[in-house]
Design an enzyme around this catalytic site. Structure first.
Site, short mmCIF file in Angstrom:
data_model
loop_
_atom_site.label_atom_id
_atom_site.label_comp_id
_atom_site.label_asym_id
_atom_site.label_seq_id
_atom_site.Cartn_x
_atom_site.Cartn_y
_atom_site.Cartn_z
CG ASN A 349 -1.99 -1.05 1.26
OD1 ASN A 349 -2.32 -1.56 0.09
ND2 ASN A 349 -2.32 -1.57 2.42
CB SER A 414 -4.94 -6.51 3.43
OG SER A 414 -3.51 -6.74 3.82
#
Length: 646
Positions: A349, A414
């Site tokens: 991320n 995720s």
């Protein structure tokens, strides 16, 4: 966090400190949750057990509640859970042992992952003790399935020396890894709807993927085993023989003190929020309740999955975690894929190149980036050529840990990764696909993203994961040709039993037909990877002749009797013809027979025939035109090349 600063001889004092901290944390959580006031000055939501839930769908923190109050409440609740874990696992503080020099044994040591050579065929981790002893190190975790090595605490001054050892391939510091969650966002279940079709807008429908008999290993913070979204897909207890495992030192993989693992598991295989149905969820805890862990702990979790999977091609690992680039971690992932396990990982991320992260940079893993509900790459998602496919990862709603019915909406790669893990489980349920075949089938159906979607240097178009075919029909595989009928055996059966020693990777052997000079069978060095286990090779029929069996040991100490009691036994035609094990570098056994030379048939002389005088005849006139003869023929055939099975 609870830390024992001094050794308490009186355990009542330690217990009192724990209880006081639990009391104040509970008081903080209850006081904040007892009446959250919205921006309009009115209370909103239902209060259940000190947690505010929205009346409509149970999302924590919805309904216009004040964000700062919610954050205080959530932090207090999280602190309460951590204190309970620490209280249950607490032990009296003891002084560390000191060496003769008066210093703490490990005070100047860092932890490293040490990998031996021939890591494709693990088995040498037992030698870690010898290496550590020679370099004043301490052995921690040992690996034997996906890495050939262990963790070791070493003084950095020893690194140059240990790296010069010819048997060692890699020494790498044991880095931290973290769950790839991003942040809370507004609720909405759109991901399952999006992967059900090729193009926007979504149609409000979803198609569950049947993943019957497929195990999906969630390497994360654990799974909340009592949540209703997991009814029937989790073994109820992490008992002996179950597929669950804990490598974060929190003792119970079906307890999730963070929530991340529960959300990921729900997205992949949950009853309500999961992409796949009927799969078997396996909780493998490698991250603690704070959402962090180490590369070594993750490698242990991968080993657990490969060991439990035991060669089946119906196993999927999901790792919604990552950290800095690690050769050791990437190597473990690659070896898991080589063992037939399908490995899906989050891209990360940081809005950077996924090739700088692990395990996202491992080419054999399925690395997943994140998209939003408009088919744009999520602003946080890592990108680049290491990303294999994209899936919904922004604003994903799934199960959470506040209660057995609670949900939470969060974003991150995720959340994208378990979408693809669920799709992979559905594909794996429909055939014994290798990981490469499964990826090819997934990408063959995926929808192509628009140009400029990400920053691929090769200007290729990224794939968006779908469960429907968005690239046209997939051609049917060419069937394999029929197997020819078996040839009747005119020889004997042949079998070799090898009981390995403690270092099986050193052993190799081969059998040659002395009569023809051809090799009948062989096992190369590194093939055997299970210490002190029985390995068998067998052929139902070998041709008559004399055979030579040669076994080698690369260390030069045989397979008996210095490091284990290994042995070999050879059976020819059902009878034992040779056995042994106590030798040095090599041993040779000969069995079978060349046989007598073939007997030639007696030569019978032809009877003598008296010559007969040819009759005299008038000459025949040659014809004016010679006769023409077609003495040739045409032969034609068609040959088809049979394709391989997918």
């Amino acid at each position: 966090r609870l830390q024992h600063q001094h050794y308490h001889k009186n355990q009542h004092k330690s217990t009192m400190n724990i209880n006081l901290k639990l009391f104040f944390a509970a008081l903080a959580a209850t006081s904040v949750s007892s009446g959250v006031v919205s921006a309009e000055g009115q209370k909103s939501g239902n209060v259940r057990g000190g947690i505010v839930q929205d009346k409509s769908d149970g999302d924590v923190g919805s309904g216009g509640a004040d964000e700062s109050a919610i954050e205080i409440r959530d932090n207090a609740a999280a602190e309460l859970r951590r204190l309970r874990i620490n209280a249950n696992n607490s032990r009296p503080w003891t002084k560390p042992k000191k060496d003769k020099g008066g210093k703490d044994n490990d005070s100047e040591k860092n932890e490293y992952i040490v990998t031996f050579k021939n890591s494709k065929h693990p088995g040498g981790s037992i030698k870690c003790d010898d290496i550590a002893k020679g370099h004043k190190g301490t052995v921690g975790k040992k690996f034997s399935k996906v890495l050939n090595g262990c963790t070791m605490k070493l003084n950095p001054k020893e690194l140059n020396s240990i790296r010069k050892n010819p048997n060692i391939e890699l020494v790498e510091e044991n880095q931290k890894v973290y769950a790839s969650e991003l942040t809370d966002v507004p609720s909405g279940v759109w991901g399952l709807d999006r992967i059900n079709q090729c193009n926007l807008p979504t149609d409000g429908k979803m198609t569950k993927q049947d993943a019957t008999d497929v195990k999906v290993y969630i390497l994360d913070t654990g799974i909340s085993g009592t949540h209703i979204d997991f009814d029937g897909v989790l073994e109820p207890n992490p008992s002996t023989g179950s597929c669950h495992g804990d490598y974060a030192n929190e003792n119970n993989p079906l307890f999730d003190g963070n929530g991340h693992g529960t959300h990921v598991a729900s997205t992949s295989c949950g009853l309500t929020y999961g992409v796949a149905s009927n799969c078997k969820l396996c909780a493998v805890k490698v991250l603690d309740s704070g959402g962090s862990g180490s590369n070594a702990g993750v490698i242990e979790g991968i080993e657990h999955a490969v060991r439990d999977c035991a060669g089946s091609k119906k196993c999927v690992i999901n790792m919604s975690l990552g950290g800095g680039k690690s050769t050791s971690l990437n190597m473990a992932v690659a070896n898991a894929v080589n063992a037939g396990v399908h490995v899906v990982v989050a891209a990360g991320n940081e809005n950077t190149n996924a090739c700088t992260k692990s395990p996202a940079s491992e080419p054999k893993a399925i690395t997943v980036g994140s998209t939003d509900s408009s088919d744009n790459r999520s602003s946080f998602s890592n990108t680049g050529t290491c990303v294999d496919i994209y899936a919904p990862g922004s604003s994903i709603k799934a199960a959470w840990i506040y209660s057995d019915t609670s949900t939470r909406t969060i974003s991150g790669t995720s959340m994208a990764s378990p979408h693809v893990a669920g799709i992979a489980a559905g594909i794996a349920a429909n055939g014994n696909f290798t990981p490469a075949q499964l990826v090819a089938q997934m990408k063959a159906k995926a929808q192509l993203a628009s140009p400029g979607f990400d920053d691929r240097v090769d200007n290729s178009l990224a794939d968006l994961a779908t469960v429907v075919n968005c690239k046209g029909p997939t051609p049917a595989p060419t069937p394999s040709p029929p197997s020819p009928p078996p040839t009747p055996c005119v020889g004997k059966s042949l079998r070799v039993d090898v009981l390995t020693d403690k270092y099986p990777g050193e052993t190799s052997w081969k059998i040659e037909n002395t009569s023809t000079g051809s090799e009948v069978a062989s096992v190369t060095q590194g093939t055997y990877n299970s210490p002190e286990s029985l390995e068998t090779w067998e052929s139902a029929c070998v041709s008559p002749g004399e055979y030579t069996f040669t076994m080698n040991d690369s260390w030069g100490d045989g397979i008996c009797c210095n490091y284990g009691v290994g042995s070999y036994t050879i059976y020819h035609g059902g009878e034992e013809v040779a056995s042994g094990g106590d030798f040095g570098i090599s041993v040779t056994e000969t069995f079978g027979s060349l046989g007598p030379p073939p007997t030639s048939s007696p030569v019978t002389s032809s009877p003598t025939i008296n010559p007969t005088q040819s009759p005299t005849s008038n000459p025949t006139q040659s014809p004016t035109h010679s006769a023409a003869y077609n003495e040739g023929y045409e032969a034609g055939y068609e040959a088809g090349l049979a394709g391989s099975k997918p």
